[in-house]
Design a protein around this motif. Structure first.
Motif: not given
Length: 157
Positions: A43-72
């Motif tokens: 499971f760890f290996e699969m997670e690591q592989r997927n995050w390594e491949q999907g990091f740009e999509a996460y940055d673009e997709g979830f980045g704005p949502l993540t930034c909204q939660t940071i002050p709280t």
């Protein structure tokens, strides 16, 4: 696929669509289902592989949502670098730092405090992540932030 993500009507939907497409492939799902039991290492290996491949999509997709939660997150977590007194260290550990949004927000908050120069050596910010791509992205983001801050300070003096 990226174009479809960027055209979706809401930010939350875009983030979910991007991350789902980037991180879950049918072969990964079959890998877990066909084995009958997914042990922690696989499971760890699969997670690591997927995050390594999907990091740009996460940055673009979830980045704005993540930034909204940071002050709280920082406020409710008791983040207060202003409390650096008497040579005590203030430490922040960002687990699953990803692209470094929380760390950059914390560093920015500390810089705005206008602490005495010697106090900054007592601030310790650490990001932890299972993927090198995210760590490299976070380092670039933080270095750019620090460089920008130095340029602003030079203009003021």
């Amino acid at each position: 696929q990226r174009q479809r993500c960027l055209q979706s009507p809401t930010l939350a939907k875009r983030a979910v669509n991007c991350s789902t497409r980037a991180m879950a492939t049918s072969s990964d799902e079959n890998e877990i289902k066909s084995s009958g039991e997914a042990n922690e290492d696989r499971f760890f290996e699969m997670e690591q592989r997927n995050w390594e491949q999907g990091f740009e999509a996460y940055d673009e997709g979830f980045g704005p949502l993540t930034c909204q939660t940071i002050p709280t997150l920082l406020s409710d977590g008791g983040f207060s670098p202003a409390n650096v007194i008497d040579d005590r260290q203030f430490k922040l550990l960002d687990v699953a730092t990803g692209p470094g949004f929380v760390l950059t927000a914390a560093i920015e908050a500390a810089m705005k405090l206008d602490l005495p120069e010697e106090s900054y050596s007592h601030l310790k910010f650490t990001g932890l992540d299972i993927t090198q791509n995210f760590l490299q992205m976070a380092k670039r983001r933080i270095n750019a932030q620090l460089q920008k801050q130095q340029q602003q300070q030079q203009r003021q003096h």
